[in-house]
Design a protein around this motif. Structure first.
Motif: not given
Length: 565
Positions: A464-479
């Motif tokens: 979680g502290d070692e990589v970033a993420m990029l997406t055109d998708g959406h995330l659960s509201g709990l994320v």
């Protein structure tokens, strides 16, 4: 108040064809002939036995219908599809989740417009029914009240609090890192939900229930609320009584859904660090209301100006029960009042200022005043840049971030399965930016593709502290984990810049500058674009085909577009 005489659209000349055939149907159902002249109210119910979110709605509908009859109206219960992310997200890579939102809207249109009913009481529940109902209210513009139908009671496992969020997170931990055993995941799943209702955290459902009230489309003090509580039934009864007078007064959604109301709703979402999904849902409602409101622009402008006043799970430690006890949305708006537009009308027939005038916040530690916020930095940030010329979103939460600027090489994935497999195989180097694409409104389609799975897999892999993420998708509201930029627009399936990213390209994510950029020479990008081919279209039959072919851009809320001439 006594009814104001006016012609109702549901009333036809006595003895005419439409009057006669309708009367024949209703006589068979035991509806008295004199009721033909009364306000006819749709009770929009998404009751379903597929998920706990909806399993109690028939009980709510009964109370609402009794209240409508007592107020001099005639209730007609109608049904819609009932999407639940944790159940109907199983098929078609999760595409039915967002696509069902627009199906809810169309279900309502077909019944209410077809029958020419006079008003609606919508029983709000899980994530997609709430915006679907708001969109229908904005589109049809008949008097409407939304009734939040409550959050579920969470449970306890091995002496610790457990809810659906923990089940979601730890199931991915068990799959990826082994930090949670399969036996514990099974045990949590048996204890996490103790009653009907929506997810107990401040995910998309509870966020959107709060949005309903902040917009003025739900009665003050009705969100959030515990499912099946006395308060929930009291609010439902009050809504049933109120809708009849709204019909006589001809108080319609577009009288309420003005720019000031949207500004208030955006500030409410920012002040609780609510679900990112509220952005596109609010934009969809504005698009259906045809009011010209740019919700994305509002989040961009108001984000730095709106303090976070409540830290409710998942961004903080307070439970939703504590937020409700502190006064919920009404208390939040009271604390925000210096920043709000207070002249918009609400379903009460009064203004925001009128509704807040005598209200007192019950607990100013749970819902804080503006001069004592939970966090000075916004919990939701809208980014733009060469990778997201239209917009992208990140939920930063309220904790101070050690890293607010990330520069790293891209590692690209076309599916969530491939991304999760790479994390499980431990082939992702620290410092990377994981790019998961093809999960947008069109490409998913309907933003299906499991971006949230990848986020929790990153956490489960201990990265979680070692990589970033990029997406055109959406995330659960709990994320609310890691450095995750979502809903990058325009999406890759439509040839957005995300489609041109290759492994090793340097990406910069800068939270303070609110930028997300790709460090590749323009000439190289032009060459890549010339060689780029759109991915194969998925789901060429049924509802998902209709959705994919007609869905508009996120800038319009990903609503179904009107055909061009």
């Amino acid at each position: 108040m006594s009814p104001t005489p006016r012609k109702l659209r549901s009333n036809f000349p006595k003895g005419s064809y439409l009057w006669a055939v309708r009367n024949a149907q209703w006589q068979a159902m035991g509806i008295p002939e004199e009721d033909c002249e009364k306000p006819k109210i749709a009770v929009v119910n998404s009751s379903s036995e597929l998920a706990a979110c909806y399993s109690h709605l028939d009980q709510v509908a009964k109370v609402v219908k009794e209240a409508i009859r007592a107020a001099g109206g005639v209730p007609f219960e109608i049904r819609t599809t009932a999407p639940s992310d944790f159940v109907t997200g199983a098929g078609a890579r999760g595409a039915y989740m967002l696509a069902a939102r627009d199906l809810v809207t169309n279900d309502i249109e077909a019944a209410v417009e077809g029958a020419q009913l006079d008003g609606m009481v919508c029983l709000t529940s899980c994530d997609k029914t709430v915006p679907g109902q708001l969109m229908a209210a904005a589109r049809l513009n008949v008097p409407t009240i939304l009734v939040p139908c409550g959050y579920q009671a969470s449970g306890e496992y091995k002496g610790e609090h457990v809810d659906i969020e923990e089940v979601f997170i730890h199931s991915m931990h068990a799959q990826i890192g082994g930090s949670t055993s399969t036996e514990d995941v099974i045990g949590m799943s048996r204890c996490a939900i103790r009653s009907p209702g929506v997810c107990s955290g401040l995910g998309t459902a509870n966020t959107m229930h709060i949005v309903c009230e902040a917009l003025g489309m739900a009665l003050p003090g009705s969100a959030p609320v515990a499912a099946l509580s006395d308060k929930m039934f009291t609010d439902a009864k009050a809504a049933g009584a109120r809708i009849v007078q709204m019909v006589w007064d001809d108080l319609k959604p577009r009288d309420i859904l003005q720019p000031g109301a949207f500004s208030n709703a955006v500030k409410a979402v920012l002040a609780i660090g609510g679900s990112l999904n509220a952005v596109k849902h609010l934009q969809a409602v504005a698009t259906e209301a045809e009011n010209g409101v740019d919700v994305y622009g509002m989040f961009e402008e108001l984000g730095p100006q709106t303090p976070v006043l409540a830290g409710v799970r998942p961004i903080g430690n307070h439970l939703i029960e504590e937020f409700e006890a502190a006064g919920g949305c009404r208390a939040l708006m009271k604390q925000l009042q210096p920043l709000l537009a207070t002249d918009p009308l609400t379903v009460t027939g009064a203004t925001v200022a009128d509704n807040l005038r005598t209200y007192q916040v019950a607990n100013a530690e749970v819902i804080r005043p503006i001069d004592n916020p939970v966090a000075p930095q916004p919990a939701i940030i809208l980014l733009r840049g060469s990778l997201a010329p239209e917009a992208a979103l990140i939920k930063t939460g309220i904790a101070e971030r050690k890293v607010r600027r990330w520069i790293g090489p891209a590692v690209c994935f076309e599916t969530s399965d491939a991304a999760v497999a790479a994390l499980k195989a431990k082939t992702i180097a620290p410092g990377s930016v994981m790019v998961m694409r093809g999960a947008g409104a069109c490409g998913g389609p309907a933003m299906g593709g499991g971006a949230s799975r990848v986020v929790f897999a990153i956490d489960g892999a201990g990265m979680g502290d070692e990589v970033a993420m990029l997406t055109d998708g959406h995330l659960s509201g709990l994320v609310c984990k890691g450095l995750v930029v979502a809903e990058v627009a325009p999406e890759s399936a439509l040839g957005g810049p995300l489609a041109l990213v290759q492994d090793g390209d340097r990406i910069t994510i800068d939270l303070d500058a609110r930028k997300v950029d790709l460090d590749v020479a323009p000439a190289v990008l032009e060459q890549r674009r010339a060689q780029w081919q759109a991915p194969a279209k998925l789901f060429d039959r049924g509802w998902l085909q209709i959705y994919r072919r007609n869905v508009g851009p996120l800038a319009q809320g990903a609503v179904l577009t009107r055909p061009t001439k």
